[in-house]
Design a protein around this motif. Sequence first.
Motif, PDB file in Angstrom:
ATOM      1  N   ASP A 922       0.844  -1.212   0.000  1.00  0.00           N
ATOM      2  CA  ASP A 922       0.000   0.000   0.000  1.00  0.00           C
ATOM      3  C   ASP A 922       0.870   1.249   0.000  1.00  0.00           C
ATOM      4  OD1 ASP A 922       1.058  -0.230   2.469  1.00  0.00           O
ATOM      5  OD2 ASP A 922      -0.855  -0.159   3.566  1.00  0.00           O
ATOM      6  N   GLY A 923       2.044   1.143  -0.656  1.00  0.00           N
ATOM      7  CA  GLY A 923       2.961   2.259  -0.699  1.00  0.00           C
ATOM      8  C   GLY A 923       2.514   3.326  -1.688  1.00  0.00           C
ATOM      9  N   CYS A 924       3.495   4.212  -2.017  1.00  0.00           N
ATOM     10  CA  CYS A 924       3.158   5.357  -2.866  1.00  0.00           C
ATOM     11  C   CYS A 924       2.983   5.004  -4.320  1.00  0.00           C
ATOM     12  CB  CYS A 924       4.239   6.431  -2.717  1.00  0.00           C
ATOM     13  SG  CYS A 924       5.893   5.842  -3.248  1.00  0.00           S
ATOM     14  N   GLY A 925       3.484   3.832  -4.769  1.00  0.00           N
ATOM     15  CA  GLY A 925       3.309   3.419  -6.144  1.00  0.00           C
ATOM     16  C   GLY A 925       4.140   4.225  -7.111  1.00  0.00           C
ATOM     17  N   PHE A 926       3.982   3.955  -8.431  1.00  0.00           N
ATOM     18  CA  PHE A 926       4.706   4.691  -9.470  1.00  0.00           C
ATOM     19  C   PHE A 926       4.024   4.437 -10.806  1.00  0.00           C
ATOM     20  CE2 PHE A 926       6.479   0.503  -9.301  1.00  0.00           C
ATOM     21  CZ  PHE A 926       6.750   0.147 -10.619  1.00  0.00           C
ATOM     22  N   ASP A 927       4.497   5.206 -11.807  1.00  0.00           N
ATOM     23  CA  ASP A 927       3.950   5.035 -13.168  1.00  0.00           C
ATOM     24  C   ASP A 927       4.856   4.058 -13.919  1.00  0.00           C
ATOM     25  OD1 ASP A 927       2.917   5.133 -15.677  1.00  0.00           O
ATOM     26  OD2 ASP A 927       2.996   7.332 -15.856  1.00  0.00           O
ATOM     27  N   PRO A 928       4.365   2.864 -14.303  1.00  0.00           N
ATOM     28  CA  PRO A 928       5.229   1.870 -14.977  1.00  0.00           C
ATOM     29  C   PRO A 928       5.794   2.384 -16.286  1.00  0.00           C
ATOM     30  CG  PRO A 928       3.241   0.811 -14.156  1.00  0.00           C
ATOM     31  CD  PRO A 928       3.038   2.281 -13.975  1.00  0.00           C
ATOM     32  N   LEU A 929       5.049   3.226 -17.035  1.00  0.00           N
ATOM     33  CA  LEU A 929       5.556   3.731 -18.322  1.00  0.00           C
ATOM     34  C   LEU A 929       6.766   4.612 -18.110  1.00  0.00           C
ATOM     35  CD1 LEU A 929       2.187   4.532 -20.142  1.00  0.00           C
ATOM     36  CD2 LEU A 929       3.679   2.537 -20.431  1.00  0.00           C
ATOM     37  N   GLY A 962       0.303   6.610  -5.826  1.00  0.00           N
ATOM     38  CA  GLY A 962      -0.626   6.593  -4.704  1.00  0.00           C
ATOM     39  C   GLY A 962      -1.454   5.326  -4.606  1.00  0.00           C
ATOM     40  N   LYS A 963      -1.199   4.326  -5.519  1.00  0.00           N
ATOM     41  CA  LYS A 963      -2.025   3.102  -5.522  1.00  0.00           C
ATOM     42  C   LYS A 963      -1.246   1.868  -5.091  1.00  0.00           C
ATOM     43  CE  LYS A 963      -5.700   5.131  -7.226  1.00  0.00           C
ATOM     44  NZ  LYS A 963      -6.959   5.250  -6.443  1.00  0.00           N
ATOM     45  N   GLY A 964      -0.035   2.025  -4.706  1.00  0.00           N
ATOM     46  CA  GLY A 964       0.743   0.857  -4.340  1.00  0.00           C
ATOM     47  C   GLY A 964       1.181   0.058  -5.574  1.00  0.00           C
ATOM     48  N   VAL A 965       1.687  -1.149  -5.323  1.00  0.00           N
ATOM     49  CA  VAL A 965       2.197  -2.019  -6.408  1.00  0.00           C
ATOM     50  C   VAL A 965       1.584  -3.426  -6.232  1.00  0.00           C
ATOM     51  CG1 VAL A 965       4.226  -3.058  -7.462  1.00  0.00           C
ATOM     52  CG2 VAL A 965       4.361  -0.729  -6.557  1.00  0.00           C
ATOM     53  N   GLN A 966       1.135  -3.995  -7.363  1.00  0.00           N
ATOM     54  CA  GLN A 966       0.619  -5.386  -7.361  1.00  0.00           C
ATOM     55  C   GLN A 966       1.424  -6.180  -8.408  1.00  0.00           C
ATOM     56  OE1 GLN A 966      -1.876  -2.810  -7.940  1.00  0.00           O
ATOM     57  NE2 GLN A 966      -1.912  -2.619  -5.700  1.00  0.00           N
ATOM     58  N   ILE A 967       2.027  -7.261  -7.964  1.00  0.00           N
ATOM     59  CA  ILE A 967       2.817  -8.146  -8.845  1.00  0.00           C
ATOM     60  C   ILE A 967       2.220  -9.552  -8.801  1.00  0.00           C
ATOM     61  CG2 ILE A 967       5.059  -9.214  -9.230  1.00  0.00           C
ATOM     62  CD1 ILE A 967       6.353  -6.697  -8.102  1.00  0.00           C
TER      63      ILE A 967
END
Length: 975
Positions: A922-929, A962-967
């Motif tokens: 539930d971290g800050c996330g990032f833009d993969p592009l 702001g959406k975190g990361v899902q792998i």
Amino acid sequence: MLASLVLGATILLGARLCVTAQTATLAGYTTHTWQASDGLPEPTVQAFAQTPDRYLWIGTSGALLRFDGVHFTVFDRQNTPEIHQNSVFCLLVARNGDLWIGTEGGGLSRYAKGVFTSWTTREGLSDDFVRALAEDAQGRIWVGTDNGLLRFDGDHFVRTDGVNGIPSLAVHAVYADREGNLWVGGSRLLRINSGGVTEFTMGGEASQNRVKSIIETADGTIWVGTVSGLNRLASGQKQFERVNGIAGTVRVLRQTSDGVLWIGTIGQGAWQFSNGSLTQVTAPVSLPSNTVLNFFEDGERNFWIGTQSGMLRLTRAQAIVVPLPKANDSDFGTIYQDRDGSFWIGSTRLYNLKNGAVAEEHLPGLESVHVRSVYRDRSGALWVGTDGDGVYRIAQGRTAHLTTRDGLTNNFVRVMMQDRNGTMWMGADEGVNRIDWNDGRPKIKSYQMNDGLAYFSTRALAEDRNGDLWIGTERGVSHMRNGAFVSDAATIGLAQFKVWAIHLDADGGLWFGTRDSGLFRYRDGKLSHFTQADGLPGNAVYQLLEDGAAHLWISGPNGVAMVNRKELDNQAEDLPRRLALTFYPTTDIAPNTEIYGGTQPSGCITASGEAWFPSNLGPIHIPLSQQPPLPPPPLSIESVRADGRALPINGPIVLKPGTSRLEFDFTPIRLRSQDGLRFRYMLEGFEKEWSAPSSSRRADYTNLPSGPYRFRVQVFEASNPAMVTEAQIGFSQQPFFYRTWWFIAACIGLVALLIYAIYQYRVKHVRERFEAVLEERSRLAREMHDTVIQGCTGVSALLEALSMENAKNKADTSLMDFARLQLRATINEAREAIWNMRQPENADSLGKKLESMTQQVGNEFQVKVAWSMTGTPFTVSEPVAHDLLMVAREAVYNAMLHGHPEHVNVALNYNSRDLTMDLNDDGCGFDPLESDNMNGHHFGLRGMRERIERSGGKFKLASAPGKGVQIEVRLPRYR
């Protein structure tokens, strides 16, 4: 009173016999003679008999013969020890089928069920010269010898003369009549019955009354042949009387099924007694010799005559040759029926046959002219084609002569025809001539090869329904329409064939007969071909005729065939119909008969349907026959040969491995001509269809595969192919040892063992390599333990000491603590790696490693890392487990270092098809592009993806600011 009438009739009959005796030929019969050059071991033929299997047995002075109609099988002293002398004097087939054989000096033999048994004076015969054999109504066998009469009693012979009132005598004839009397003749003539013995005497010297033959005819008359003539005892008479007209020794008496009494004499030929008349038949015209020794009528009603110079077969003729007076053999012959029903016959001379009488004919103006053919046109004019003298026209008492001087292409005329317009056409040796006769003046137009004719030598002419002219030549057929030659399927298909006959059938079809290539039909633009393989008796066609019943009559060098044209039509249309034909072979017509063709007309059909064809002996007349077709004869497989070696056929036949050639010889048992028989065969297990019908009596096979087989052969009349007789024989071909089942099974077993050995060797090799790898891993583990870990442990100890010292001095120790923790973690991981190198993978190891990793990272960063595992764990290979662990570690560390989450979840799920691992925070996330476009940075994400895809799995990443990361990681099972 009745006795007086009978006596008077007898005396009158005897007078008639003397008055009406005459010499005659064997008219109405076809004959065939066998002599020493035809296969007889010696020409003297003394006896005949026919066994139930239909073989004809022949007693000669040189051997006993078995005859199937074509081949002789010889039994003599050399190949049959039970025959003690080769000269066979008499034969008898008993009612039980046994063949009794009386010899001159060798005693008596019996042939029963394929086995010979013999009796001589050593076994109880009174004499070894056996002269007569007979079977009475009780089935008892009687034997007459030069020294007494004997009766066969079970297994031995009992002499019956010289006792019980029967005088001793030399016996040359024994006969059992219909009333149960036994007639015994020789030096005396006796009649023996239950009432006793009666001796008969005949006038003259006793030496002239020695009996040679006895028979009872259908009217109850007893006939006795003696050395001086013939005597008879009519029913009701008590005394024999002499038959006038016959002198000399009467050796044999036989009555045929048509009631004719045949009388064979020594030196005077044969006599026929029928309807109160005697007819003499003598050599050399009718018999091989005037010394006639035996007669016999077989089951097919052939009549056999044994003489001192060979044997003769007489068969009732279905075709009759009408002899021509003063006729010599010529190279052609024609026959033409005129309007009055008479026949014109062209040969070396010109003859006219009318009302059964043949007379040489001399036409006005044609003296010494060699006539080839005759034709009557619709005006009544008689046209005569000649051999080198052109053509003559005889009309109204005047004779006109046309030659090459008048425009003919050639003076040798082969065929004549009148078309629907009244125009005469002449086919010659060099082209075709059209003759229009107007007001006594001929107008001739010729056609040759430069005009389009297929070939200059013409053989046949015909006009079709359209008025077109068809011309058969020695090299193809020509089609003329409105004076011009045209091309079609028939002219193209028949190019180069010798077309000798052309016929237009009632349905508009054209038939072409060739010299050596069979028969063709042309209808609706389609050309069909028929040969001997389709059921024809031969491939040479001299003449084609059709009668009112739609029968095609086909003449050729071997005879004449009558076939149903509709059946040929059906074959041409590919309809399933077996061809039936009636065949009249030349061998059945007369010896040395040669049928003519190539000069037309080579035959004619009368209005009543009777057929006439020319031959070297005179015209052949085939009258309407009411006889049903003959049934097929029995068929026998005579021999089987493997690579030239005869095999026994009375038991199972097993061929040795490597047999390359197998031959079957088969033969029908028919005593009359066999030319109308056809054979077909099939080898079951090798062939699925019957062979084409043929006259061949041998079947050959080469290089048969191993296995069981059954050879089947059938014979049938060409005129009745639906009725067949079959013979068959089974055999087996042994394989080479390397083709046997046990050898193949052994080879398969050896191959299986070899494969298993290779597999075991491979497994052993893999194990050895695996053990080597394990050994190397253990060595590396030891080296790492003794070097890296020991060094790290020493550093860790120093850091611990330093930390304690700083604590005493109250210095800032946060960085020192972090280094200490990292070093401790590195040491633990190194220990675990060393442990894993020493231990094999198991199903629980991956989960434990991930759980340990999550606990360590959570403690390190003081962030809650949730761990879960579902499903039944299964073993994952060490490289795949390592990649999963590295991906999970990289993802968790990235979350801790870059996302600053409060919660991190790691879930591992085992299912039946694949293994999944889910990581989210539930971290800050990032833009993969943006992450992909940052060159030189964030190689961790790319490395994670490469690790998973290298292992055959799928890697998915989802994130946003702001959406975190899902792998999500998904790997197939058993990777």
